[in-house]
Design an enzyme around this catalytic site. Structure first.
Site: not given
Length: 337
Positions: A66, A150
């Protein structure tokens, strides 16, 4: 500091992982702190965290992906000095590597940040150790409460072997508290639950009013094995985020197909008949299942944090869930399959 005052407020109800951590039923997703699609500021991110703490939220989720580390940095700054009952999850698998040759460009993965780093898929032991070390530095802490693999969709072999083994090692050392995987699909998460030593998984977009695929595969096996499930992307990229359905809204990161828009409209009409807002129903729907330990949504601003907490607290009559179940629009997760 506002953080210290906020962290002294009463937390929302919590649900427990097998490793002992208690997650508030509502969590803040910090992808937007990394300038997802549009830029924000350190100050706005800190105000969002303060408002979340004021609302009783104690679970915060982020990732190196992010904003090329910006989200972790901002979240760490905003939580500095907060009470010890705050839980942070971050992720591994996308290692950030310095990239001076692209520093004059903007990141090409949806985040409005300079491309001073690049993401490298890496589920090796060394890659995960380096990733966790970098995350700890950006967050300003010596421990990550939950570490997720992830999006390992195309990396099952490495993620399910060296990836999980390294996270187990870090869990045994106390560097991370609980381990798992986070994905936009439920099938492979079911494999992680069945075949590896995970404690919790995060499923995005597959346990919503519009998509209940996780009810068919992931939730049964997670329940059987005592593994917690965190539900994310409960608005399916925005289609369920307003009481009046916008036909041009996004669904699962793309343009919403007409049949999906029609289903969302039907859901909204049922909610309206019961005096409930569609976003509140979307937020509370996954929590109907006892194996779901938290619902995480993105909150860019303090207004987002406040409005999301209001949706969590909105009173929803059982008659709404009964009608959605009977109509076939959305099976009730609280009912046995």
């Amino acid at each position: 500091m506002d953080n210290l005052r906020s962290a002294s407020t009463q937390p929302l109800p919590t649900r427990r992982l097998r490793t002992g951590q208690h997650l508030t039923e509502l969590g803040l997703g910090a992808a937007q702190f990394g300038n997802l699609f549009t830029a924000t500021t350190d100050e706005r991110s800190t105000r969002a965290v303060t408002a979340a703490l004021d609302a009783g939220i104690r679970y915060f989720d982020t990732a190196p992906h992010y904003g090329l580390g910006l989200s972790e940095h901002r979240l760490g700054q905003a939580l500095a000095g907060a009470a010890a009952d705050v839980l942070i999850s971050s992720k591994v698998g996308r290692l950030l590597v310095e990239s001076p040759e692209t520093a004059d460009r903007t990141d090409d993965d949806g985040f409005v940040v300079p491309a001073t780093r690049r993401r490298v898929w890496d589920f090796s032991r060394d890659g995960i150790l380096r990733s966790v070390e970098q995350s700890l530095a950006r967050l300003g802490t010596d421990r990550i409460d939950i570490a997720y693999l992830h999006d390992p969709d195309d990396h099952w072999e490495a993620a399910s072997t060296t990836g999980i083994a390294t996270l187990v090692e870090l869990r045994e050392q106390g560097v991370v508290g609980a381990i798992g995987a986070g994905m936009n699909q439920s099938a492979m998460l079911s494999e992680f639950v069945e075949r590896t030593d995970v404690d919790v998984v995060m499923v995005a977009g597959r346990l919503t009013l519009l998509d209940q695929s996780a009810l068919r595969d992931l939730l049964p096996v997670a329940t059987e094995r005592g593994i917690g499930v965190v539900a994310a992307a409960v608005y399916n990229s925005g289609l369920l985020s307003t009481s009046t359905v916008d036909g041009s809204a996004r669904y699962d990161y793309g343009r919403a197909p007409r049949p999906v828009v029609e289903r969302a409209t039907a859901l909204a009409e049922v909610c309206e008949r019961h005096g409930v807002s569609l976003p509140a129903a979307a937020l509370q729907y996954p929590l109907r299942h006892p194996t779901v330990v938290s619902v995480v949504t993105g909150m860019r601003t303090e207004e987002h944090a406040q409005s999301t907490a209001d949706r969590y607290r909105e009173d929803i009559p059982e008659s709404l869930w009964e009608e959605l179940h009977a109509s076939g629009l959305a099976p009730d997760p609280a009912r046995p399959s």
